[in-house]
Design a protein around this motif. Sequence first.
Motif, PDB file in Angstrom:
ATOM      1  N   ILE A 135       0.753  -1.266  -0.022  1.00 23.73           N
ATOM      2  CA  ILE A 135       0.062   0.103   0.137  1.00 23.73           C
ATOM      3  C   ILE A 135       0.960   1.255   0.094  1.00 23.73           C
ATOM      4  O   ILE A 135       1.517   1.527   0.765  1.00 23.73           O
ATOM      5  CB  ILE A 135      -0.985   0.030   1.388  1.00 23.73           C
ATOM      6  N   LEU A 147      -5.915   3.132   7.672  1.00 20.47           N
ATOM      7  CA  LEU A 147      -5.252   2.050   6.798  1.00 20.47           C
ATOM      8  C   LEU A 147      -5.877   0.699   7.341  1.00 20.47           C
ATOM      9  O   LEU A 147      -6.103  -0.369   6.508  1.00 20.47           O
ATOM     10  CB  LEU A 147      -3.757   2.097   7.289  1.00 20.47           C
ATOM     11  N   ILE A 151      -6.960  -2.155   4.780  1.00 23.20           N
ATOM     12  CA  ILE A 151      -6.213  -3.484   4.663  1.00 23.20           C
ATOM     13  C   ILE A 151      -7.274  -4.744   4.423  1.00 23.20           C
ATOM     14  O   ILE A 151      -7.429  -5.699   3.923  1.00 23.20           O
ATOM     15  CB  ILE A 151      -5.174  -3.651   5.653  1.00 23.20           C
ATOM     16  N   ASP A 152      -8.245  -4.594   5.599  1.00 24.47           N
ATOM     17  CA  ASP A 152      -9.121  -5.420   5.773  1.00 24.47           C
ATOM     18  C   ASP A 152     -10.017  -5.716   4.685  1.00 24.47           C
ATOM     19  O   ASP A 152     -10.245  -6.876   4.456  1.00 24.47           O
ATOM     20  CB  ASP A 152     -10.238  -5.037   6.792  1.00 24.47           C
ATOM     21  N   TYR A 154      -9.210  -5.297   1.442  1.00 25.27           N
ATOM     22  CA  TYR A 154      -8.554  -6.077   0.599  1.00 25.27           C
ATOM     23  C   TYR A 154      -8.180  -7.399   0.989  1.00 25.27           C
ATOM     24  O   TYR A 154      -8.145  -8.435   0.040  1.00 25.27           O
ATOM     25  CB  TYR A 154      -7.160  -5.398   0.153  1.00 25.27           C
ATOM     26  N   GLN A 155      -7.898  -7.731   2.402  1.00 27.35           N
ATOM     27  CA  GLN A 155      -7.645  -9.098   2.891  1.00 27.35           C
ATOM     28  C   GLN A 155      -8.954  -9.993   2.717  1.00 27.35           C
ATOM     29  O   GLN A 155      -8.829 -11.254   2.585  1.00 27.35           O
ATOM     30  CB  GLN A 155      -7.232  -9.239   4.137  1.00 27.35           C
ATOM     31  N   VAL A 163       1.277  -8.129   3.781  1.00 29.32           N
ATOM     32  CA  VAL A 163       0.781  -6.747   3.474  1.00 29.32           C
ATOM     33  C   VAL A 163       1.695  -5.594   3.829  1.00 29.32           C
ATOM     34  O   VAL A 163       2.045  -5.723   5.114  1.00 29.32           O
ATOM     35  CB  VAL A 163      -0.688  -6.448   4.048  1.00 29.32           C
ATOM     36  N   PRO A 165       2.647  -1.755   4.208  1.00 30.72           N
ATOM     37  CA  PRO A 165       2.379  -0.133   3.785  1.00 30.72           C
ATOM     38  C   PRO A 165       3.803   0.522   3.617  1.00 30.72           C
ATOM     39  O   PRO A 165       4.667   0.246   4.242  1.00 30.72           O
ATOM     40  CB  PRO A 165       1.755   0.532   5.060  1.00 30.72           C
TER      41      PRO A 165
END
Length: 312
Positions: A135, A147, A151-152, A154-155, A163, A165
Motif C-alpha cells: 500500500i 489504513l 487493509i481489511d 483487501y484481505q 501486506v 504499507p
Amino acid sequence: MSEGENQGQQPRAGRCAIVGRSNVGKSTLLNALLGQKLVIATPRPGTTRSCVLGVYTADDPPTQIAFVDTPGLERPKGALGRVLSDSARRGLTDSDAVVFVTEAPKATSAAEINDKDRMVLQALEASKTPVILAINKVDRLKDKDKLLPFIDAYQKARVFDAVVPISATRRINLGALVSEIRNNLPEGLLYDADFLTDRPERFFVSELIREAAMLNTRQEVPYGIACELETYREEPNIVRIEGTLIVEKTSHKAIVIGNQGETIKRISTEAREQIEALLDRKVYLRLWVKAVPGWTRDPVKARQLAIREGDA
Ligand SMILES: Nc1nc2c(ncn2[C@@H]2O[C@H](COP(=O)(O)OP(=O)(O)O)[C@@H](O)[C@H]2O)c(=O)[nH]1
Ligand SMILES: [Mg+2]
C-alpha cells in the motif's frame, strides 16, 4: 511470516512482477528500490508502456530480485489500453512473487477497494504465484486509522502472502517489502553482480524524451505521445540523437511544438539534461513532431508505437 525465517545467509534470487492499476507508483517504487532512475514515472496515467526489467542486488543477505515494471493492469478502452494491459499480464508470467501496488485512501475517500483494483484482483485470481500487497503513498495519509479498515477490505477479497504499507517517494518500509519478497525466492543467484536491465540504452533514451514530452503537455495529449529514434550515434565527444515525437492528432502537434516552438524547445532541453545524466556524456538532441492520426485506436499501430519490441 514464519516460513522463510532463519534462512541464514543463503543467496536467493528470482523474478518479481510489480503490478497494479495506473498511477499508484509502480515505476517510482522500482526506481526507489534500485536507488536510481531507471524507468520513467509521471503524474499522468498510462506512462509505462512496456515491461522493463530492473535487477535489485544486495549483499546482506545476498539477494537478487529481477523486478518487472508493468503498465496498469486495469482494462481501459481503446487499442492502446488493450495493448498495455496485455503487456502487463505477460509481465505476470514466470514470476516467483508478485507485488500488487495500490495506494492509501485519500482523506475524502472511503476505506474500500478501488474499482480498478477489482480488475487487478481479477487478473491475479488465476495466479498461483505468491502476492504481496504494497500500500503505497502512506506519506500522504493523515489519518493512519484509515489504513486498518482499508487493509481489511483487501484481505477479504483475497489471501495475500504479506501486506506492507510503503512510501516509494519517502522510502518508507522498502526494506520490509524487500524481505517479504525475498522470503518467496528460490536459493541461488541468477545474474552478474553489475547486471541492471535487459533493455539497451537507447530504449531508456527514447523513454526520457517521451517523459519530458508528457510532463510538458496536458489533458489527452500526453497519453497519445510516442517517441521513435532515427539517429543514435556515439561520436568521440558527444552522442548524437535525433528522434520524432508522434502524436495522435494534428491539433496535438501544434500543442507539442508550442508558440514559436517554445514547448518543443523546453522538451528538448529537459530531455537532453536527463539523457546526459543517464549516459554521463554530452548529448546533441534534435526532435521532430509528427501526427499519426488515431494511432492509439489502431491495434497494429498501437502495438508498434507503444511496445516497440524492437527495442527489447
Ligand atoms: N505522495 C506520494 N506520491 C507518490 C509515491 N509514489 C509515487 N508517487 C507519485 O504518483 C505518480 C505516479 O507514479 P508512477 O510511478 O508513474 O505510477 P505508475 O503508473 O503506477 O507506474 C507520480 O506523480 C509519483 O511521483 C509516494 O510514495 N507518495
Ligand atoms: Mg509506471
